[in-house]
Design a protein around this motif. Structure first.
Motif, short mmCIF file in Angstrom:
data_model
loop_
_atom_site.label_atom_id
_atom_site.label_comp_id
_atom_site.label_asym_id
_atom_site.label_seq_id
_atom_site.Cartn_x
_atom_site.Cartn_y
_atom_site.Cartn_z
N ARG A 91 0.82 -1.11 -0.03
CA ARG A 91 -0.18 0.06 0.13
C ARG A 91 0.77 1.33 -0.10
NH1 ARG A 91 -2.00 0.94 5.58
NH2 ARG A 91 0.09 1.88 5.75
N ASP A 92 1.93 1.31 0.82
CA ASP A 92 2.75 2.36 0.72
C ASP A 92 3.51 2.59 -0.46
OD1 ASP A 92 2.24 2.57 3.54
OD2 ASP A 92 3.95 1.85 4.22
N LEU A 93 4.00 1.68 -1.21
CA LEU A 93 4.71 1.81 -2.28
C LEU A 93 3.69 2.09 -3.43
CD1 LEU A 93 6.74 -1.60 -2.41
CD2 LEU A 93 7.45 0.83 -1.69
N THR A 94 2.66 1.81 -3.47
CA THR A 94 1.63 2.12 -4.41
C THR A 94 1.28 3.73 -4.37
OG1 THR A 94 0.48 -0.18 -4.52
CG2 THR A 94 -0.83 1.81 -5.28
N PHE A 95 0.89 4.16 -3.03
CA PHE A 95 0.62 5.63 -2.87
C PHE A 95 1.62 6.35 -2.62
CE2 PHE A 95 -3.37 3.33 -1.90
CZ PHE A 95 -4.35 4.31 -2.55
N ASN A 96 3.08 6.02 -2.75
CA ASN A 96 4.08 6.96 -2.82
C ASN A 96 4.80 6.96 -3.94
OD1 ASN A 96 4.77 8.19 -0.37
ND2 ASN A 96 6.57 7.23 -0.08
N ALA A 97 4.55 6.14 -4.95
CA ALA A 97 5.38 5.89 -6.26
C ALA A 97 4.95 7.40 -6.91
CB ALA A 97 4.46 5.02 -7.20
N GLY A 98 3.76 8.19 -7.16
CA GLY A 98 3.87 9.21 -7.99
C GLY A 98 4.58 10.48 -7.38
N GLN A 99 4.56 10.60 -6.09
CA GLN A 99 5.41 11.43 -5.47
C GLN A 99 7.00 11.24 -5.46
OE1 GLN A 99 5.02 12.39 -1.12
NE2 GLN A 99 7.29 11.67 -0.94
N LEU A 100 7.34 9.85 -5.63
CA LEU A 100 8.87 9.72 -5.68
C LEU A 100 9.00 10.06 -7.19
CD1 LEU A 100 11.17 8.18 -4.53
CD2 LEU A 100 10.16 5.95 -5.36
N ARG A 101 8.06 9.42 -8.09
CA ARG A 101 8.75 9.92 -9.69
C ARG A 101 8.86 11.41 -9.80
NH1 ARG A 101 8.33 5.02 -9.27
NH2 ARG A 101 10.62 5.56 -8.46
N GLU A 102 7.87 12.33 -9.09
CA GLU A 102 8.16 13.76 -9.34
C GLU A 102 9.52 14.21 -8.63
OE1 GLU A 102 4.85 16.70 -9.20
OE2 GLU A 102 3.95 15.21 -7.98
N LEU A 103 9.85 13.94 -7.53
CA LEU A 103 11.08 14.02 -6.88
C LEU A 103 12.34 13.74 -7.53
CD1 LEU A 103 10.24 13.46 -3.10
CD2 LEU A 103 10.43 15.61 -4.25
N GLU A 104 12.14 12.43 -8.32
CA GLU A 104 13.27 12.09 -9.14
C GLU A 104 13.31 12.80 -10.39
OE1 GLU A 104 13.18 7.03 -8.00
OE2 GLU A 104 12.03 7.84 -9.80
N ALA A 105 12.44 13.21 -10.98
CA ALA A 105 12.29 13.94 -12.12
C ALA A 105 12.96 15.71 -11.76
CB ALA A 105 10.90 14.25 -12.70
N LEU A 106 12.63 16.24 -10.59
CA LEU A 106 13.21 17.35 -10.07
C LEU A 106 14.70 17.04 -9.87
CD1 LEU A 106 10.50 18.54 -7.76
CD2 LEU A 106 10.96 19.27 -10.01
N ALA A 107 15.12 16.02 -9.13
CA ALA A 107 16.50 15.74 -9.14
C ALA A 107 17.30 15.73 -10.22
CB ALA A 107 16.65 14.71 -8.32
N SER A 108 16.73 15.26 -11.33
CA SER A 108 17.37 15.03 -12.60
C SER A 108 17.63 16.44 -13.53
CB SER A 108 16.64 14.00 -13.64
OG SER A 108 15.46 14.88 -14.22
N LEU A 109 17.02 17.31 -12.97
CA LEU A 109 17.20 18.75 -13.54
C LEU A 109 18.62 19.46 -13.34
CD1 LEU A 109 13.77 20.60 -12.50
CD2 LEU A 109 14.29 19.65 -14.86
N PRO A 110 19.02 20.03 -14.45
CA PRO A 110 20.58 20.64 -14.23
C PRO A 110 20.43 21.78 -13.07
CG PRO A 110 19.43 21.48 -16.27
CD PRO A 110 18.60 20.19 -15.52
N ALA A 111 21.45 21.85 -12.40
CA ALA A 111 21.63 22.72 -10.92
C ALA A 111 21.14 24.03 -11.29
CB ALA A 111 22.99 22.64 -10.54
#
Length: 341
Positions: free
Chosen positions: A249-269
């Motif tokens: 349940r935790d993994l399912t409902f955290n997946a969207g947030q995790l993808r967003e934070l990973e996308a932000l982390a991939s942005l150039p500085a």
């Protein structure tokens, strides 16, 4: 209670955006967090986003803030959570907000266990063919949609998941209505999908929990605080059926947030340097190790324990991180960098 001092003269007074994660009755933890933040005279909320219970907290907060500032927001949240508890008194509560958890035996726990078993009996189209939703009446009584959609209200973003495509759709005022809020909190095991403009939607937690990037793009505030209910990290390997159910349940409902934070982390500085400052206020283990049926318990004693936990956690966060608001980010995106070595 020690109040966090207003940011010093070298920092402009911060304006806040709040991103509120969903989590069923665990949204009462967020209630406590919001109440404590409202005690700070420097807190100026310009925008909120949320999914599921986070969307409902955000909507209630926005309507209350618009009607009566911080006192209006505080009263609105109190009225809302009292109403949830009243509906569940005296028998089996309908699953108003989603998946919950309880710490001690109680009638609320028994109700939550029975509700958790309901999906095995049949779909909501079989068990509730007429489709009434008790959440509709509750929202009618506690949420002023006209206030939410007023041009001077704080910006509100609410997510729902397109059943057909799996994509998130983010609704914003002045176009927030009852269907929008019901869609964001629509768990498909308990409720029939909500139709909006010929498209059907389920709980926003499946796709964007909560909307972070859309809120950042609005740039309504200098700092964004993510209120996170579901932990990123779980140290123990789940081995029992209930522990496995809770973690999936935790993994399912955290997946969207995790993808967003990973996308932000991939942005150039250089791109990240233009973003509002980021902060996270989490449960610090308060909600760990709860049963998989936990987010279905709306017993008042349990809601009060969650509220108190949120208040205490926000107090600790303000004491240790509050001085950074308006100055520097405390949520470090490097943690979410997934680039291969």
């Amino acid at each position: 209670m020690m109040r966090n001092p207003r940011p010093g003269p070298k920092a402009r007074s911060p304006s806040l955006m709040l991103a509120l994660q969903g989590g069923g009755s665990h949204g009462a933890f967020t209630w406590g967090v919001l109440e404590r933040l409202l005690d700070e005279p420097w807190v100026d909320v310009r925008a909120l986003s949320g999914s599921s219970a986070g969307a409902l907290n955000a909507a209630v907060f926005t309507a209350g803030w618009q009607a009566g500032g911080r006192e209006g927001a505080r009263q609105g949240l109190s009225d809302f959570w009292h109403a949830i508890s009243r509906i569940s008194q005296g028998g089996i509560a309908m699953p108003l907000l989603g998946m919950l958890g309880v710490r001690s035996p109680s009638q609320g726990d028994a109700n939550a266990r029975l509700l958790a078993s309901m999906p095995r009996w049949g779909s909501p189209y079989q068990l509730n063919p007429a489709g009434p939703n008790p959440l509709r009446q509750l929202l009618d009584e506690t949420v002023d949609l006209e206030a939410i959609n007023h041009p001077s209200a704080p910006r509100l973003l609410v997510s729902a998941t397109n059943v057909h495509s799996g994509q998130a759709r983010v609704f914003s005022n002045p176009h927030i209505d009852m269907a929008t809020l019901l869609a964001s909190a629509c768990l498909p095991s308990f409720y029939q999908a909500v139709g909006i403009d010929g498209v059907y939607y389920w709980d926003g937690g499946y796709s964007m929990n909560p909307p972070i990037t859309p809120l950042l793009r609005r740039r309504e505030g200098s700092d964004l605080i993510l209120v996170q209910l579901t932990p990123d990290w779980h140290a123990e390997l789940p081995k029992t059926r209930e522990a496995i159910d809770a973690r999936t349940r935790d993994l399912t409902f955290n997946a969207g947030q995790l993808r967003e934070l990973e996308a932000l982390a991939s942005l150039p500085a250089w791109a990240r340097s233009f973003m509002p400052r980021l902060h996270r206020l989490d449960t610090a283990g308060f909600l760990d190790d709860l049963a998989s049926h936990a987010p279905l318990n709306t017993d008042w004693q349990y809601l009060q324990s969650l509220r108190q936990g949120g208040h205490e956690r926000a107090e600790a966060w303000l004491r240790h991180q509050g001085q950074s608001v308006g100055r520097r980010s405390t949520l470090h995106l490097s943690t979410y960098n997934t680039e291969a070595d």
